[in-house]
Design an enzyme around this catalytic site. Structure first.
Site, PDB file in Angstrom:
ATOM      1  N   LEU A 181       0.906  -1.139   0.025  1.00 47.24           N
ATOM      2  CA  LEU A 181      -0.060  -0.010   0.097  1.00 47.24           C
ATOM      3  C   LEU A 181       0.909   1.248   0.082  1.00 47.24           C
ATOM      4  O   LEU A 181       1.942   1.344   0.784  1.00 47.24           O
ATOM      5  CB  LEU A 181      -0.947  -0.010   1.173  1.00 47.24           C
ATOM      6  CG  LEU A 181      -2.203  -0.744   1.241  1.00 47.24           C
ATOM      7  CD1 LEU A 181      -2.895  -0.609   2.577  1.00 47.24           C
ATOM      8  CD2 LEU A 181      -3.253  -0.472   0.327  1.00 47.24           C
ATOM      9  N   ASP A 182       0.823   2.230  -0.952  1.00 49.40           N
ATOM     10  CA  ASP A 182       1.275   3.480  -1.033  1.00 49.40           C
ATOM     11  C   ASP A 182       1.365   4.184   0.482  1.00 49.40           C
ATOM     12  O   ASP A 182       0.468   3.987   1.337  1.00 49.40           O
ATOM     13  CB  ASP A 182       0.955   4.281  -1.795  1.00 49.40           C
ATOM     14  CG  ASP A 182       1.134   3.592  -3.241  1.00 49.40           C
ATOM     15  OD1 ASP A 182       2.165   3.277  -3.757  1.00 49.40           O
ATOM     16  OD2 ASP A 182      -0.030   3.882  -4.219  1.00 49.40           O
ATOM     17  N   TRP A 183       2.536   5.027   0.702  1.00 53.39           N
ATOM     18  CA  TRP A 183       2.585   5.485   1.965  1.00 53.39           C
ATOM     19  C   TRP A 183       1.317   6.427   2.287  1.00 53.39           C
ATOM     20  O   TRP A 183       0.825   6.533   3.539  1.00 53.39           O
ATOM     21  CB  TRP A 183       3.880   6.519   2.179  1.00 53.39           C
ATOM     22  CG  TRP A 183       3.505   7.752   1.282  1.00 53.39           C
ATOM     23  CD1 TRP A 183       3.985   7.913   0.142  1.00 53.39           C
ATOM     24  CD2 TRP A 183       3.240   9.033   2.016  1.00 53.39           C
ATOM     25  NE1 TRP A 183       3.495   9.328  -0.255  1.00 53.39           N
ATOM     26  CE2 TRP A 183       3.177  10.062   0.888  1.00 53.39           C
ATOM     27  CE3 TRP A 183       3.038   9.510   3.228  1.00 53.39           C
ATOM     28  CZ2 TRP A 183       2.744  11.185   1.175  1.00 53.39           C
ATOM     29  CZ3 TRP A 183       2.316  10.832   3.313  1.00 53.39           C
ATOM     30  CH2 TRP A 183       2.415  11.693   2.106  1.00 53.39           C
TER      31      TRP A 183
END
Length: 201
Positions: A43-45
């Site tokens: 998951l992206d930051w």
């Protein structure tokens, strides 16, 4: 070797890795003190929600490989209210960069879903309404959901993954994790290896 299977509710602003790129970044190491487990996908930051981690490389490969697509469902807060044409575009697939996405299950949620507050909250704009979509994908290109909603004119403001296949957040809160139950693991094994080799548990 004992295999571990972890469900983690990744908060906003946390990298999906255990090493820091800069001293101020938060990573999985801030929350999970189990050696040698690694995320299945990422998951992206700036995204939140469900992350599966394991030290079982066979399962990690099977679920991460695009050839073995499995469903991932997101609640997506977008800027403005998408119309029927935009929803149809998302459902049928849109072109992002030089790639056309697979058909996607998309519905406009009638009310805002019950989620913990994001820290920090999204920027509030009094004159710009927002809406929530539920989107189910079987692929995971880089920043795909954000690029899809932007492509049809409704930028993503907040993105929360609520399920991976049959696994879901349930009562987890941001920053919390738990082990898979035996029944959850069996369902995951069946999904990942349907018609193929059985997974060593």
């Amino acid at each position: 070797m004992t295999y571990r299977y972890i469900l983690f509710y990744k908060p906003y602003g946390v990298l999906s890795q255990f090493t820091k790129d800069t001293p101020t970044q938060s990573t999985l190491k801030n929350f999970i003190e189990i050696p040698d487990v690694y995320p299945v996908g990422r998951l992206d930051w700036d995204s939140e929600g469900l992350l599966l981690l394991t030290n079982n490389g066979q399962l990690q490969h099977r679920l991460s490989n695009p050839r073995f697509g499995h469903e991932r469902t997101y609640w997506v807060q977008v800027e403005r209210i998408p119309d029927a044409a935009a929803l149809t575009q998302l459902q049928q697939g849109v072109t992002i960069q030089d790639y056309r996405t697979r058909p996607t299950l998309v519905q406009l949620l009638p009310t805002e879903p019950s989620l913990p507050e994001r820290d920090p909250p999204i920027r509030f704009r009094k004159n710009v309404p927002t809406a929530w979509l539920e989107m189910t994908l079987t692929e995971g290109k880089n920043r795909q959901v954000r690029r899809m909603t932007a492509a049809v004119g409704f930028p993503t403001l907040r993105l929360v993954r609520i399920s991976i296949a049959q696994l879901n957040l349930n009562k987890l809160q941001p920053g919390q994790w738990r082990e898979l139950t035996s029944s959850e693991l069996q369902l995951l094994v069946n999904l990942a290896f349907a018609g193929g080799r059985r997974l060593k548990k």
